[in-house]
Design a protein around this motif. Sequence first.
Motif, PDB file in Angstrom:
ATOM      1  N   THR A   6      -0.221   4.168  -8.632  1.00 21.49           N
ATOM      2  CA  THR A   6       0.112   5.290  -8.579  1.00 21.49           C
ATOM      3  C   THR A   6       1.098   5.826  -7.383  1.00 21.49           C
ATOM      4  OG1 THR A   6       0.198   6.035 -11.000  1.00 21.49           O
ATOM      5  CG2 THR A   6       1.598   7.218 -10.262  1.00 21.49           C
ATOM      6  N   ALA A   7       0.130   6.399  -6.008  1.00 17.21           N
ATOM      7  CA  ALA A   7       0.484   6.099  -4.892  1.00 17.21           C
ATOM      8  C   ALA A   7       0.680   5.503  -3.970  1.00 17.21           C
ATOM      9  CB  ALA A   7      -1.144   7.453  -4.544  1.00 17.21           C
ATOM     10  N   SER A   8       0.439   3.962  -4.142  1.00 12.43           N
ATOM     11  CA  SER A   8       1.423   3.540  -3.095  1.00 12.43           C
ATOM     12  C   SER A   8       2.891   2.765  -3.736  1.00 12.43           C
ATOM     13  CB  SER A   8       0.306   1.259  -3.207  1.00 12.43           C
ATOM     14  OG  SER A   8       0.168   1.191  -4.896  1.00 12.43           O
ATOM     15  N   THR A   9       3.301   2.893  -4.787  1.00  6.73           N
ATOM     16  CA  THR A   9       4.203   3.175  -5.361  1.00  6.73           C
ATOM     17  C   THR A   9       5.612   4.593  -4.883  1.00  6.73           C
ATOM     18  OG1 THR A   9       3.937   3.063  -7.578  1.00  6.73           O
ATOM     19  CG2 THR A   9       4.238   1.459  -6.751  1.00  6.73           C
ATOM     20  N   THR A  10       4.451   5.623  -4.957  1.00  2.00           N
ATOM     21  CA  THR A  10       5.554   6.123  -4.506  1.00  2.00           C
ATOM     22  C   THR A  10       6.063   6.635  -3.800  1.00  2.00           C
ATOM     23  OG1 THR A  10       4.207   8.143  -5.883  1.00  2.00           O
ATOM     24  CG2 THR A  10       5.524   8.852  -4.761  1.00  2.00           C
ATOM     25  N   PRO A  11       7.160   6.784  -3.354  1.00  2.00           N
ATOM     26  CA  PRO A  11       7.729   7.020  -1.659  1.00  2.00           C
ATOM     27  C   PRO A  11       7.239   8.226  -1.183  1.00  2.00           C
ATOM     28  CG  PRO A  11       9.014   6.794  -2.411  1.00  2.00           C
ATOM     29  CD  PRO A  11       8.324   7.216  -3.745  1.00  2.00           C
ATOM     30  N   VAL A  12       6.912   7.922   0.009  1.00  2.00           N
ATOM     31  CA  VAL A  12       6.535   9.279   0.807  1.00  2.00           C
ATOM     32  C   VAL A  12       7.353   9.871   1.592  1.00  2.00           C
ATOM     33  CG1 VAL A  12       4.597   9.695   2.773  1.00  2.00           C
ATOM     34  CG2 VAL A  12       4.157   8.242   1.615  1.00  2.00           C
ATOM     35  N   ALA A  13       7.394  10.950   1.558  1.00  2.00           N
ATOM     36  CA  ALA A  13       8.428  11.975   2.024  1.00  2.00           C
ATOM     37  C   ALA A  13       8.220  12.102   4.124  1.00  2.00           C
ATOM     38  CB  ALA A  13       8.942  13.546   1.645  1.00  2.00           C
ATOM     39  N   PRO A  14       9.309  12.055   4.427  1.00  2.00           N
ATOM     40  CA  PRO A  14       9.114  11.900   6.127  1.00  2.00           C
ATOM     41  C   PRO A  14       9.256  13.695   6.284  1.00  2.00           C
ATOM     42  CG  PRO A  14      11.927  11.842   5.143  1.00  2.00           C
ATOM     43  CD  PRO A  14      10.629  10.841   4.346  1.00  2.00           C
ATOM     44  N   SER A  15       8.053  13.543   7.237  1.00  2.00           N
ATOM     45  CA  SER A  15       8.218  15.018   7.721  1.00  2.00           C
ATOM     46  C   SER A  15       8.587  15.659   7.558  1.00  2.00           C
ATOM     47  CB  SER A  15       6.809  15.119   8.297  1.00  2.00           C
ATOM     48  OG  SER A  15       6.754  14.925   9.529  1.00  2.00           O
ATOM     49  N   ILE A  16       9.092  17.457   8.596  1.00  2.00           N
ATOM     50  CA  ILE A  16       9.835  17.613   8.994  1.00  2.00           C
ATOM     51  C   ILE A  16      10.225  17.701  10.468  1.00  2.00           C
ATOM     52  CG2 ILE A  16      11.210  19.849   9.613  1.00  2.00           C
ATOM     53  CD1 ILE A  16       9.579  21.242   7.177  1.00  2.00           C
ATOM     54  N   ASP A  17       9.088  17.224  11.210  1.00  2.00           N
ATOM     55  CA  ASP A  17       8.776  16.188  12.532  1.00  2.00           C
ATOM     56  C   ASP A  17       9.882  15.330  12.669  1.00  2.00           C
ATOM     57  OD1 ASP A  17       7.586  19.079  13.781  1.00  2.00           O
ATOM     58  OD2 ASP A  17       5.851  18.010  13.675  1.00  2.00           O
ATOM     59  N   GLU A  18       9.685  14.197  11.685  1.00  2.00           N
ATOM     60  CA  GLU A  18      10.233  12.917  11.668  1.00  2.00           C
ATOM     61  C   GLU A  18      11.516  13.117  11.060  1.00  2.00           C
ATOM     62  OE1 GLU A  18       7.045   9.766   9.806  1.00  2.00           O
ATOM     63  OE2 GLU A  18       8.002  10.994   9.236  1.00  2.00           O
ATOM     64  N   LEU A  19      12.235  14.064  10.861  1.00  2.00           N
ATOM     65  CA  LEU A  19      13.730  14.543  10.127  1.00  2.00           C
ATOM     66  C   LEU A  19      14.169  14.774  11.626  1.00  2.00           C
ATOM     67  CD1 LEU A  19      13.286  15.887   6.368  1.00  2.00           C
ATOM     68  CD2 LEU A  19      14.061  13.699   7.070  1.00  2.00           C
ATOM     69  N   ALA A  20      13.016  15.649  12.255  1.00  2.00           N
ATOM     70  CA  ALA A  20      14.160  16.390  13.359  1.00  2.00           C
ATOM     71  C   ALA A  20      14.192  15.428  14.382  1.00  2.00           C
ATOM     72  CB  ALA A  20      13.359  17.602  13.807  1.00  2.00           C
TER      73      ALA A  20
END
Length: 117
Positions: A6-20
């Motif tokens: 389940t953890a490997s198929t769930t997309p990882v949300a980008p961090s705030i730093d990555e978005l910035a």
Amino acid sequence: GSAASTASTTPVAPSIDELADELIRRVEERRRYLKEEKEKMMLEFEAKRVQLHTEYSSRLLQADEELRGVVEERQLRRQLTLGAKAQDVVTLDVGGKLYTVKRETLCLCRGSFLAEI
């Protein structure tokens, strides 16, 4: 096992730093693009301005030459009519009808076309 899959198929949300960082990168890209477009437009504007100035100068020169010709022609006419006397009789053909008048009559309105002929 199921928690790991389940953890490997769930997309990882980008961090705030990555978005910035992504936002900063995109803003810089757009700034570069807009700067390039502005430079292109300024070059096009300058080229068009030079073209219009050249056309204007050419037309102005042509108009000056035409005016000079008209002035010279008018001066020639005046010189030719200097010898004419006010009492001279002149015949005018106006639309096929002949009119005979004294030159002094034609000269009553100074500066008019008839006074010039």
